[in-house]
Design a protein around this motif. Structure first.
Motif, short mmCIF file in Angstrom:
data_model
loop_
_atom_site.label_atom_id
_atom_site.label_comp_id
_atom_site.label_asym_id
_atom_site.label_seq_id
_atom_site.Cartn_x
_atom_site.Cartn_y
_atom_site.Cartn_z
N ALA A 162 0.82 -1.21 0.00
CA ALA A 162 0.00 0.00 0.00
C ALA A 162 0.86 1.26 0.00
O ALA A 162 0.52 2.25 -0.67
CB ALA A 162 -0.93 -0.01 1.21
N ARG A 163 1.98 1.25 0.74
CA ARG A 163 2.82 2.44 0.80
C ARG A 163 3.46 2.71 -0.56
O ARG A 163 3.54 3.87 -0.99
CB ARG A 163 3.90 2.28 1.88
N ARG A 164 3.92 1.68 -1.24
CA ARG A 164 4.50 1.85 -2.57
C ARG A 164 3.46 2.38 -3.55
O ARG A 164 3.74 3.27 -4.36
CB ARG A 164 5.07 0.52 -3.07
N LYS A 165 2.25 1.83 -3.48
CA LYS A 165 1.18 2.25 -4.39
C LYS A 165 0.82 3.72 -4.18
O LYS A 165 0.66 4.48 -5.14
CB LYS A 165 -0.05 1.37 -4.18
N LYS A 166 0.74 4.12 -2.91
CA LYS A 166 0.43 5.53 -2.60
C LYS A 166 1.56 6.44 -3.07
O LYS A 166 1.31 7.50 -3.67
CB LYS A 166 0.23 5.67 -1.09
N PHE A 167 2.80 6.03 -2.84
CA PHE A 167 3.95 6.83 -3.26
C PHE A 167 3.97 7.00 -4.77
O PHE A 167 4.25 8.09 -5.28
CB PHE A 167 5.24 6.15 -2.78
#
Length: 472
Positions: free
Chosen positions: A187-192
């Motif tokens: 999720a953090r990679r996708k948001k970034f």
């Protein structure tokens, strides 16, 4: 009394002296018009970038005003210069600071490598090179190999058509996420990734921060990206990094210490430069890979030469065996072809510096605080430097020492050469290896024209029809 009269007389001439001095300084400015305040020629330049006619836009200025001219770009008085001497001036002159347009500075921060000069530039560049130098990067060829294989398995395998540019952006982003952050996909990679796209869109925009403008959206995305990177930095600082100082870029920067064991880079410096490396390694590499695929679809001779080189490497290994540093050293023709693509269509059209004091070039005054703008294609496409410049010829780079200095500037030059050169080379060569040995392709769009926003892109993202040779 005589001296008093003389003193008063001299004082009376001072205003005239300063007026004349100002007039002389003004007449020493390069020819051209600054245009409307703040906006100047920004809109016409951005239109030319969008239509991929910025090269002609620069050539028209040269025809009208000569090799040096003044204008206003992105809110700042600017002097446009071009040619070998101009490139050397830009990359070596200590009176110039690498200050980018206000839009760039706002989004990337004041301590990013492109903004710094002198000792500060050497300090930050040296820190980045602790990770980006070849002897360190060779450790990561296998890891990059794994990311590229995974990409083709997920996004290409079993497909009949794909759109190249967004897929290359996905690939280069995932490579950077892995090597710079060493974090799992999630999720953090996708948001970034989503925020990163919004940030990049405002790099070369008119710096007017009003709601719903591109610049405003980019500022908001930048702030949220900074928070994510700060969180990662704190995670890295909370762990003992000494056991693996080259685990990833952030871990490397966090672990660096000066001679007195003090922290070498502040958290803000790390944030600013991680964002800069992300853009440099993401946008330019994705653009270059897309241009490689576009060119090879129309050039069977170059495609065959690259395929032969890559098949020789593939047949010397098992299908599960990853590429190595020694394998990359054998990909000489593939890299020369990539360099030639960068010569003809450099992903970054040009860049800016800023004068630290009144400066002279070519007999003209460039006042303190003005921008200096240069464009790569002005030497890349000069027939007195590269014979038949419109012809695609990778053999130009068989002996790079024969190319005059400061004429091929796809990666900068001199002390300002891109610190990520080797990173880009690995990224391109690993990807091209699996692409040409596993797939054939042809263009399936009538319009494969290019645009710049600010990086070069095919207007339709380059949809292609693919056929898989064998399973990865």
């Amino acid at each position: 009394m005589y001296y008093l009269v003389l003193f008063i007389t001299l004082l009376s001439f001072l205003p005239i002296f300063f007026i004349l001095k100002k007039i002389r300084s003004t007449t020493r400015l390069p020819p051209g018009s600054l245009g409307i305040p703040i906006i100047g020629q920004s809109l016409s330049f951005l239109r030319a970038m969008k239509a991929n006619t910025a090269g002609k836009w620069c050539e028209d200025r040269v025809k009208k005003y000569g090799p040096i001219s003044k204008l206003t770009l992105f809110g700042t008085p600017t002097v446009f210069i071009h040619g070998q001497a101009a490139n050397k001036f830009v990359f070596t002159n200590d009176t110039l600071n690498s200050q980018q347009p206000k839009s760039f500075r706002t989004l990337f921060g004041k301590r990013n490598l492109l903004e710094l000069s002198g000792k500060d530039h050497k300090h930050v560049r040296g820190a980045l090179m602790a990770f980006l130098k070849p002897e360190v990067l060779k450790q990561y060829v296998g890891k990059m190999d794994g990311e590229v294989r995974k990409h083709f398995e997920m996004h290409w395998q079993g497909k009949e058509t794909v759109t190249v540019l967004p897929l290359m952006k996905t690939l280069t982003f995932n490579i950077l996420w892995s090597l710079l952050f060493n974090l799992e996909h999630g999720a953090r990679r996708k948001k970034f990734a989503m925020l990163f796209e919004q940030m990049v869109q405002g790099l070369w925009s008119i710096p007017i921060n009003l709601p719903f403008t591109r610049f405003n959206r980019s500022i908001q995305a930048t702030s949220r990206i900074q928070n994510i990177i700060m969180d990662v930095i704190q995670e890295k600082r909370s762990r003992k990094q000494e056991a693996y100082p080259h685990k990833d870029l952030i871990a490397t920067l966090v672990s660096l210490r000066g001679d007195d064991n003090t922290i070498l880079l502040s958290d803000q410096e790390i944030v600013d430069n991680v964002r800069t490396v992300m853009v440099a390694g993401h946008e330019t590499s994705a653009g270059l890979l897309t241009l490689c695929i576009r060119h090879l679809a129309n050039d069977p001779v170059v495609y065959a030469a690259i395929l032969k080189e890559q098949q020789e490497i593939a047949t010397s290994k098992t299908s599960e065996e990853p590429l190595t540093w020694d394998d990359l050293a054998k990909m000489k023709y593939t890299w020369r072809a990539a360099l030639e693509i960068l010569r003809i269509v450099p992903p970054i059209f040009g860049a800016f510096r800023r004068t630290l004091k009144d400066t002279e070039f070519g007999g003209y005054l460039i006042p303190k605080g003005w921008q200096v703008f240069w464009a790569a294609n002005m030497t890349h496409m000069n027939d007195s430097i590269f014979s038949e410049p419109s012809k695609f010829d990778p053999s130009r780079f068989e002996n790079q020492a024969s190319i005059p200095p400061y004429c091929y500037v796809a990666f900068g030059a001199g002390p300002r050469i891109c610190p990520g050169y080797e990173f880009t080379r690995i990224e391109i060569l690993v990807t091209m290896h699996y692409l040409v040995t596993q797939y054939t392709w042809k263009l399936c769009c009538k319009d494969d024209n290019l645009s710049r926003d600010p990086m070069v892109i095919p207007t339709q993202g380059l949809p292609i029809q693919i056929e898989q040779k064998n399973r990865l």
